[in-house]
Motif scaffolding. Structure first.
Motif, short mmCIF file in Angstrom:
data_model
loop_
_atom_site.label_atom_id
_atom_site.label_comp_id
_atom_site.label_asym_id
_atom_site.label_seq_id
_atom_site.Cartn_x
_atom_site.Cartn_y
_atom_site.Cartn_z
N VAL A 26 34.67 39.21 48.01
CA VAL A 26 34.35 38.08 48.88
C VAL A 26 35.01 38.30 50.24
CG1 VAL A 26 34.69 35.59 49.25
CG2 VAL A 26 34.22 36.46 46.93
N ILE A 27 34.25 38.07 51.29
CA ILE A 27 34.81 38.03 52.64
C ILE A 27 34.71 36.59 53.13
CG2 ILE A 27 34.53 38.79 55.05
CD1 ILE A 27 33.36 41.41 54.04
N ALA A 28 35.84 35.99 53.50
CA ALA A 28 35.81 34.63 54.07
C ALA A 28 35.57 34.74 55.56
CB ALA A 28 37.13 33.91 53.80
N ILE A 29 34.57 34.03 56.04
CA ILE A 29 34.33 34.02 57.49
C ILE A 29 34.41 32.59 58.02
CG2 ILE A 29 32.86 36.09 57.43
CD1 ILE A 29 30.47 34.19 58.09
N ASP A 30 34.80 32.47 59.23
CA ASP A 30 34.87 31.25 60.07
C ASP A 30 35.92 30.24 59.60
OD1 ASP A 30 33.75 28.43 59.68
OD2 ASP A 30 31.91 29.43 59.13
N ARG A 31 35.98 29.92 58.32
CA ARG A 31 37.07 29.08 57.79
C ARG A 31 37.79 29.86 56.70
NH1 ARG A 31 34.16 23.12 57.20
NH2 ARG A 31 33.48 23.04 59.38
N ASP A 32 39.07 29.57 56.55
CA ASP A 32 39.84 30.32 55.56
C ASP A 32 40.03 29.49 54.29
OD1 ASP A 32 41.21 32.43 54.47
OD2 ASP A 32 42.95 32.28 55.78
N LEU A 33 40.57 30.17 53.27
CA LEU A 33 40.93 29.54 52.00
C LEU A 33 42.41 29.20 52.04
CD1 LEU A 33 38.88 32.26 50.38
CD2 LEU A 33 38.43 29.86 49.84
N ASP A 34 42.87 28.46 51.07
CA ASP A 34 44.29 28.13 50.98
C ASP A 34 45.07 29.38 50.56
OD1 ASP A 34 46.80 27.28 50.41
OD2 ASP A 34 46.20 25.68 49.04
N GLN A 35 45.75 29.96 51.53
CA GLN A 35 46.43 31.25 51.27
C GLN A 35 47.69 31.12 50.41
OE1 GLN A 35 46.94 34.11 54.32
NE2 GLN A 35 44.81 33.98 55.03
N SER A 36 48.09 29.87 50.10
CA SER A 36 49.21 29.74 49.16
C SER A 36 48.71 29.95 47.72
CB SER A 36 49.89 28.38 49.31
OG SER A 36 49.06 27.35 48.82
N VAL A 37 47.39 29.94 47.55
CA VAL A 37 46.81 30.14 46.22
C VAL A 37 46.01 31.44 46.14
CG1 VAL A 37 45.63 28.98 44.32
CG2 VAL A 37 46.43 27.62 46.26
N ALA A 38 45.12 31.63 47.10
CA ALA A 38 44.31 32.85 47.14
C ALA A 38 44.79 33.71 48.30
CB ALA A 38 42.84 32.49 47.32
N LYS A 39 44.93 35.00 48.06
CA LYS A 39 45.47 35.88 49.11
C LYS A 39 44.45 36.93 49.55
CE LYS A 39 50.33 35.24 48.79
NZ LYS A 39 50.16 33.78 48.95
N PRO A 40 44.28 37.05 50.88
CA PRO A 40 43.44 38.16 51.36
C PRO A 40 44.13 39.48 51.00
CG PRO A 40 44.58 37.07 53.20
CD PRO A 40 44.86 36.26 51.97
N GLY A 41 43.32 40.46 50.61
CA GLY A 41 43.91 41.73 50.19
C GLY A 41 44.23 41.76 48.70
N ARG A 42 44.25 40.60 48.08
CA ARG A 42 44.52 40.54 46.64
C ARG A 42 43.36 39.86 45.90
NH1 ARG A 42 49.01 36.50 44.54
NH2 ARG A 42 47.17 35.14 44.57
N ASP A 43 42.91 38.73 46.47
CA ASP A 43 41.84 37.96 45.82
C ASP A 43 40.51 38.02 46.57
OD1 ASP A 43 43.68 37.07 43.83
OD2 ASP A 43 44.49 35.66 45.31
N TYR A 44 40.61 38.16 47.89
CA TYR A 44 39.39 38.35 48.71
C TYR A 44 39.71 39.37 49.78
CZ TYR A 44 41.54 34.65 51.69
OH TYR A 44 42.38 33.88 52.46
N VAL A 45 38.65 39.93 50.36
CA VAL A 45 38.85 41.09 51.24
C VAL A 45 39.70 40.72 52.45
CG1 VAL A 45 37.71 42.87 52.64
CG2 VAL A 45 36.63 42.10 50.50
N THR A 46 39.26 39.68 53.17
CA THR A 46 39.96 39.29 54.40
C THR A 46 39.41 37.95 54.89
OG1 THR A 46 40.48 40.01 56.68
CG2 THR A 46 38.27 40.50 55.90
#
Ligand code: GYE
Length: 305
Positions: free
Chosen positions: A100-120
């Motif tokens: 998954v690539i998140a674009i324009d809005r981000d996810l809650d990075q205290s739960v999901a981490k870019p580089g671990r759970d989604y690409v960026t």
């Protein structure tokens, strides 16, 4: 594709991909420009797009992602409406072996981490956008004013961070006060309604900060309906850089708007290609934004969305 428990699923190098694009809603020019940008790049990038529109519902967007997983897309490009509710959908995609690539809005990075759970996360610096809007307002008013803030969708990363960047900057000004701050859901009509009711409680308002241009346009309409002159009695500043906003700057009703670029097609394609090629992707692919005020609104009008 194989799901690794402790990493983002890989994207194989192929000539063509089935790519899901999960949009949040289509009720404003920013969203329409973003969708168009993704559709425009799809052909050039070898993507067959599976497009969904969550119609302003985080739970529908979760279902949309689930259906993309069921359709076994190669990649999911997600514009998460809110930070927290979309995290389980990202985890489900990860489990199914779909990056998954998140674009324009981000996810809650205290739960999901870019580089671990989604690409960026590909997107703007929303804290800085709020900061830039505040800096402009401080200059335009000499650091004085009673401000009404119209917030974007509650729980969305741009609303959280545009508030933080603005409020933190304004708090340092002794002569400035945020007299009300309320959710307008990034929508023009909601912005107008919220402004109408806030105006009754706070007729002494001298400035409006809207988290996007659509709400600013709604606020301008409410001010005019109440017999106030936007741009004179009440200074308005916002974010996005839509055509209507640039026209309102030219007309003297909107003071300035910080650009928030909706053109995610090319950068999404490039990021996916780099990822498939095994290149290291940063946790945040930052989008740089311009700034529009009366010095440059006219020359940028033709290219605005
Ligand atoms: O400012 C707004 C839209 O997520 C950055 O969402 C985006 C924001 C944009 O609806 O107009």
């Amino acid at each position: 594709a194989s799901a690794m428990a402790d990493g983002v699923p890989k994207l194989p190098q192929k000539a063509s991909y089935k790519v899901g694009f999960a949009q949040t809603e289509s009720n404003n020019p920013w969203r329409i420009a973003e969708t168009q940008s993704l559709k425009d790049i799809a052909g050039k990038c070898g993507w067959t797009l599976v497009y969904t529109d969550a119609a302003s519902s985080a739970s529908k967007q979760v279902a949309d992602v689930q259906s993309m997983i069921a359709q076994k897309v190669d990649l999911i490009v997600l514009a998460p409406r809110e930070e927290k509710p979309l995290v389980p959908a990202v985890m489900a995609a990860k489990k199914a072996g779909i990056p998954v690539i998140a674009i324009d809005r981000d996810l809650d990075q205290s739960v999901a981490k870019p580089g671990r759970d989604y690409v960026t996360f590909i997107g703007s610096d929303f804290v800085d956008q709020g900061h830039r809007a505040a800096e402009w307002l401080i200059k335009a008013t000499g650091g004085k004013g009673k401000i009404i803030e119209l917030e974007g969708t509650t729980g969305s990363s741009p609303a959280n961070n545009r508030k933080k960047g603005f409020d933190d900057t304004v708090k340092k000004q002794a002569g400035m006060q945020i007299i009300a701050s309320q959710d307008g859901d990034f929508a023009r009509d909601k912005g107008r309604q919220v402004m109408e009711s806030l105006l009754q409680a706070h007729p002494d308002v001298t400035a409006v900060y809207a988290h996007n241009d659509e709400m600013a346009m709604g606020a301008i309409a409410a001010l005019e309906a109440a017999g106030k002159k936007p741009g004179k009695d009440v200074i308005v500043v916002s974010i996005d850089g839509t055509k209507d906003a640039l026209q309102a700057i030219i007309d003297g009703k909107l003071g300035a708007t910080v650009q928030s670029s909706p053109f995610f097609g090319p950068i999404s394609c490039k990021t996916a290609q780099d990822y498939a090629a095994g290149k290291k992707i940063p946790a945040w692919v930052k989008v740089e934004d311009k700034f529009f005020d009366k010095s440059n609104a006219k020359e940028n009008l033709a290219n605005a969305f």
